[in-house]
Each structure stands twice: as C-alpha cells, then as structure tokens.
Design an enzyme around this catalytic site. Structure first.
Site, short mmCIF file in Angstrom:
data_model
loop_
_atom_site.label_atom_id
_atom_site.label_comp_id
_atom_site.label_asym_id
_atom_site.label_seq_id
_atom_site.Cartn_x
_atom_site.Cartn_y
_atom_site.Cartn_z
N LYS A 55 0.86 -1.33 0.00
CA LYS A 55 -0.10 0.07 -0.11
C LYS A 55 0.73 1.32 0.07
O LYS A 55 0.39 2.42 -0.38
CB LYS A 55 -0.94 -0.01 1.16
CG LYS A 55 -1.98 -1.11 1.04
CD LYS A 55 -3.29 -0.41 0.33
CE LYS A 55 -4.52 -0.88 0.33
NZ LYS A 55 -5.65 -0.62 -0.23
N SER A 304 0.02 -9.50 -1.01
CA SER A 304 0.13 -8.36 -0.59
C SER A 304 0.42 -7.66 0.61
O SER A 304 0.54 -6.45 0.58
CB SER A 304 -1.51 -8.06 -0.98
OG SER A 304 -2.52 -8.67 -0.03
#
Length: 407
Positions: A55, A304
C-alpha cells in the site's frame, strides 16, 4: 474514464517515484507450490515491504501528485490497516499531518504501527465501509485532503508498479493472481499488465465471505454486499470502487473466491515451506492456486501484505494444524484403576503419536469402576497417521471417539 491516468507513461513515472520508499521484493520461486499445481509458481513478496504491505506504493505516489496546499491541509484516509500505514509513512516522508480512521476491529499491531509513523488514529465502525464514512465526515469538517485506499486512479497507478517489477523479472509470465478488497491493486496490476502484454491473464481473488467485486461484475455495476464475514480483514470490503470499476471490467480476466479455511491452510504452507509470515488477505493468491485449472504456466501470486498480529497468528496456526489432522482429540473410556493410563499411553507411543494434553473426567459415569473418560489431544503427521492411531486404539478395545479439539 480519466484520460491522463493509468497510462504507460504514468505507470513508468510512478515506478521511478515509489523506488524512494519501497524495498526490492524480488520474485521467489516456490518448489512446493509448483509441485502441487503443475505450474511454475513465483511469489511476489510485498509482505516484505518496510510497512509490511504494497500500500505504501499508491499512498506515496498519490502524495507526490498533490499540491503543497493540499498536503498542508493535512491528509485523512480510512483503512483496515495496510493503507493506513502506507499513508502514515508517506505523510511522515513529506512532513505533513495524517489522520487515519480505522475500524474498531483492527488488530492492535496495525493500530500501533500506524501511530508509530506519527499519524493520529481514530477508531470507528465495525468494518472498513463505516470507517470510510467517518473519514469523509472529518474531511468535510476540518478541510483535510482525503486519500481513498482504492477508489482513486492515482493510487491505483502507484499499486500497479508491482506489475512493472514482475515483468522486468519474468517477462514471459502467463498468469498473475492478485488479491481484491476494494479493487485498487487489481486495477493497477491488470491495467498495466494488459498494456504490456494483452495475452496475460490477470485473475482477481476475493474471500468467499466478502466477494463484492465478483457480485458487481455479475451485475455489470457496483453493488454493496449486505454484510461481510471473513478472517481476511484487509479485504473485508462491502462496496468496491466505482471510479476503478470500468478498468476492472475491461482488464480483469476472472475472479476466484477462497474460503477462510483455505487461507488457514495456506498460512501453514507459507510458514513451513517459505519461512514467511503472510496475512490472510495476502494469502488469497496462494489459496486460489488449487482452483487455477492450468498446467505448465508461469504463475505469479502477489502476497499483498504480512501485517498479522501474534494473537491472530497463533489462532490461525492452531486451526491449520487441526484442519490438516496434525492435531486432534480423542475420547476413550477406561476402568478407574491404576495402570490404565499407562496402557493407553503405550498404545499411542507404539504408533508414534505424541500426547499434547490429557483430561481425566471421573464423573462421566456414576459407576467409576465401569468407566472414566480420558480425553487425549495428540499430535500426528497428518490424516493417514491419525487414522493409524485411531485403528490401534480400536484394536486394543478402547472404542475411541473423535471430539472437538480445544488447545
């Protein structure tokens, strides 16, 4: 669609900019997963980023495109954890104030890590969507600049830099598996992948209990799920992004959904075979491999993130061991007299079972001479070994019954 975003030029620009704050996460070839699937499986370990997730890419790139005035107003966002840390870290790099609204259910580790980068944390709501509404409210009230975690084309461009790195290392990649919460990562990765090679298959992966993108694609428009229920807290989103949805429709080839118990099993696989801690949302792309009906292809699974608190981790490990029949509990009835416990232990030892816990219940029957209950929690090598232990107990006349394991 916005014409000047999600272009090859913007992806190239973003790739250079995010290098300032990202670690190099080189692809890891997985012998274990390749043998299981019949494909050549590579892992893109974004769990190894400084903030523990991909992110930071989108957050930092978005920050670089803001005006000085927008930055100085202060930033605000909503996040279940990873975007929060990305924005907080990017804000720290630029020396500006950040406020993060997080669901009250957010693991303490993610809250504390976000605060450690200097951000103010507001806990609100049970799920991301409720936290997001609060963040919009605070933005209006204080004039903060809002950075959406996924429904922002600039943020999605930053996330797509992952695909640029994959192509540089593995130009002949056939499939890319990408986790989906709101869809920002999938938008960036699928759009850039198709720009670089239209033949690439990009598959989104969602939790079965939070499949908002799958339902939206079926309906041909963005829909909101009535509720979400998954251990993959980072992808527990009820409504996918509307700005990014057209890109998903155009560039994503398919969606696979994964049950929570498959994530639990995938966690064990990653820890034992790759010595890596990957959070449940990051494991979606690993758990989905067994549903990918292809052979002899080059497949990249994007991990992720790895921001999992220790309490969740211990629970997942325990559940994984139970699911794999490596820990199980059995109840046997014994006469209440000396030596009986020793006999049972001998039977278990004979077939290499390992006793973890014993519970002796003398009140299972009013006639203690006839029977007392012994509950044994055992460690085994797997399903076949468990069956062998049960058969050995049966052979010795103990009539074993499997019971719920609590450890």
């Amino acid at each position: 669609m916005t014409e000047d975003m999600l272009t090859l030029e913007k992806f190239e620009e973003a790739s250079e900019i995010v290098k300032k704050v990202t670690l190099e996460t080189k692809l890891v070839y997985s012998d274990f997963l390749s043998a299981q699937t019949g494909c050549r499986v590579y892992l893109k370990p974004e769990n190894m980023q400084f903030t523990g997730a991909y992110k930071v890419r989108g957050a930092y790139y978005k920050m670089s495109t803001l005006t000085e005035e927008e930055r100085q107003k202060g930033l605000i966002t909503a996040s279940a954890g990873n975007h929060a840390q990305g924005v907080a870290y990017a804000a720290k790099c630029y020396g500006v104030k950040a406020t993060i609204v997080m669901p009250t259910t957010t693991p303490l580790m993610k809250v504390n890590r976000t605060k450690s980068y200097g951000a103010e944390v507001v806990l609100y709501g049970d799920v991301y969507d409720e936290a997001c509404e609060k963040a919009y409210e605070l933005a209006r009230e204080h004039g903060y600049t809002f950075i959406h975690p996924f429904d922002d084309l600039t943020v999605a461009t930053g996330q797509g830099t992952i695909a640029m790195e994959i192509f540089k290392e593995l130009p002949l990649v056939d499939y890319i598996l990408v986790p989906i919460g709101g869809g920002g990562l999938a938008t960036g990765v699928s759009t850039l992948s198709k720009l670089l090679n239209p033949k690439i298959k990009v598959i989104g992966v969602e939790p079965a209990g939070a499949n908002c993108m799958q339902e939206s694609l079926k309906e041909g428009k963005v829909v909101t799920l009535p509720s979400v229920n998954t251990i993959a807290d980072g992808t527990a989103v009820k409504t996918p992004g509307s700005n990014i949805f057209p890109y998903i429709q155009e560039n994503l080839d398919d969606i696979i959904t994964v049950d929570d118990q498959d994530l639990v099993a995938a966690f064990l696989d990653m820890v034992e075979n790759h010595k890596m801690v990957v959070e449940n949302s990051g494991l979606l792309s690993v758990a989905a491999l067994k549903q990918l009906q292809v052979k002899d292809k080059r497949v990249v699974s994007i991990l992720s993130g790895g921001n999992m608190d220790v309490i969740t981790m211990s629970s997942v490990v325990q559940q994984g061991l139970i699911l794999r029949d490596r820990i199980f509990s059995v109840s046997v009835l014994l006469p209440d007299k000396p030596g009986e416990l020793c006999k049972v232990s001998g039977v278990v030892a004979r077939v290499n079972g390992n006793v973890i816990k014993l519970e002796h219940n003398q009140f299972v029957s009013t006639n203690r001479n006839a029977a007392v209950e012994l509950r044994i929690t055992l460690e085994a090598f797997g399903t076949d070994h468990k069956k062998q232990i049960m058969e050995e107990l049966e052979k010795e006349g103990y009539k074993p019954k499997l019971v719920r394991t609590n450890i």
